[in-house]
Enzyme design. Sequence first.
Site, PDB file in Angstrom:
ATOM      1  N   LEU A  52       0.862  -1.177   0.000  1.00  0.00           N
ATOM      2  CA  LEU A  52       0.000   0.000   0.000  1.00  0.00           C
ATOM      3  C   LEU A  52       0.901   1.231   0.000  1.00  0.00           C
ATOM      4  O   LEU A  52       1.921   1.258   0.692  1.00  0.00           O
ATOM      5  CB  LEU A  52      -0.894   0.028   1.245  1.00  0.00           C
ATOM      6  CG  LEU A  52      -2.127  -0.876   1.260  1.00  0.00           C
ATOM      7  CD1 LEU A  52      -2.762  -0.871   2.644  1.00  0.00           C
ATOM      8  CD2 LEU A  52      -3.145  -0.446   0.216  1.00  0.00           C
ATOM      9  N   ASP A  53       0.530   2.260  -0.752  1.00  0.00           N
ATOM     10  CA  ASP A  53       1.274   3.507  -0.723  1.00  0.00           C
ATOM     11  C   ASP A  53       1.240   4.092   0.689  1.00  0.00           C
ATOM     12  O   ASP A  53       0.288   3.848   1.451  1.00  0.00           O
ATOM     13  CB  ASP A  53       0.668   4.515  -1.704  1.00  0.00           C
ATOM     14  CG  ASP A  53       0.945   4.155  -3.162  1.00  0.00           C
ATOM     15  OD1 ASP A  53       1.977   3.503  -3.420  1.00  0.00           O
ATOM     16  OD2 ASP A  53       0.134   4.533  -4.025  1.00  0.00           O
ATOM     17  N   PRO A  54       2.252   4.883   1.056  1.00  0.00           N
ATOM     18  CA  PRO A  54       2.283   5.442   2.415  1.00  0.00           C
ATOM     19  C   PRO A  54       1.019   6.214   2.792  1.00  0.00           C
ATOM     20  O   PRO A  54       0.570   6.136   3.943  1.00  0.00           O
ATOM     21  CB  PRO A  54       3.511   6.358   2.386  1.00  0.00           C
ATOM     22  CG  PRO A  54       4.425   5.710   1.396  1.00  0.00           C
ATOM     23  CD  PRO A  54       3.508   5.174   0.319  1.00  0.00           C
ATOM     24  N   ALA A  56      -1.970   5.683   1.824  1.00  0.00           N
ATOM     25  CA  ALA A  56      -3.142   4.803   1.858  1.00  0.00           C
ATOM     26  C   ALA A  56      -3.267   4.114   3.211  1.00  0.00           C
ATOM     27  O   ALA A  56      -2.291   3.934   3.939  1.00  0.00           O
ATOM     28  CB  ALA A  56      -3.045   3.766   0.750  1.00  0.00           C
TER      29      ALA A  56
END
Length: 299
Positions: A52-54, A56
């Site tokens: 997951l992107d930071p 998110a």
Amino acid sequence: MPAIRLRLPAMRQSTTDGLLLVDKPAGMTSHDVVLAARRAFGESRIGHAGTLDPFATGLLVLLLGRATRLLPHLDGVPKEYEATIVLGSETETDDLHGAVVRTAPPPSDEAIAEAIVQLTGPLEQVPPAYSAKRVDGRRAYEAARAGVALDLAPARVEVFEWRDVVRDGARLRATIACGGGTYVRALARDLGRHAGSAAHLAALRRTRSGAFRVQDAVTVDAIREGRTAPRPALDALPTIPHVALAPEDAERVLRGIAVPRTSDASRAALVDSRSGSLLAFAEGAGSSWQPRVVMRKVD
């Protein structure tokens, strides 16, 4: 004939071998969550089923110890996300953290509806410029930060559905169900382009990965404070048959030897009939179950 007591091989399985569902907060990388779990459980072997992107939040599926070998066999589809998209501006990163590179009047509701139709089903998706994709050995985000534009090839992805779509002015909220490898940031970008406007992703929360749901996840604080423990490795395989084995067949499986197949299923979790714990992940091979991942060490 008198009964013969079987002497099974000594078996060792770490108490940290298993599944951990984590509700990742914003601001942490997926690797940060893995590090927190490593420190809490004293287990270096931890893998996750999709980053997951930071910025998110939401579901991160971790496997620990020998259970990491089950990662290629997890059923992680569909993935579901709650997305918030800002209409009228596109950014260099396709999310809220990038500089705005293009603006346009927000699209009409009709244009948005038509764009969603075009962005449902099998798609050829160009990854974001700031992504982990490699071109000639170089990460796309590294090149983008250096001011170099890489030619990123489209990747085949699939979007199953957009639902619960609600527009509030220049913001659009939707639940998106998709296959693995889909960039929701790129979907937001392409929604704007297909609708004759511009758009970027403002917020993202993963709520589902296959059979796993975020409501069953634990917080990072609970991990750090010792208020949780990994679930049994068997819980990582909820969608395939669980086949209980008698002691003599359990012994064979622990040595990597095939045992009689009991169903037409292509895959199975072979389980110790006495303890209920996972012995191995197996695949059907003719009339046998062939162990592919054995969960316990045999002395």
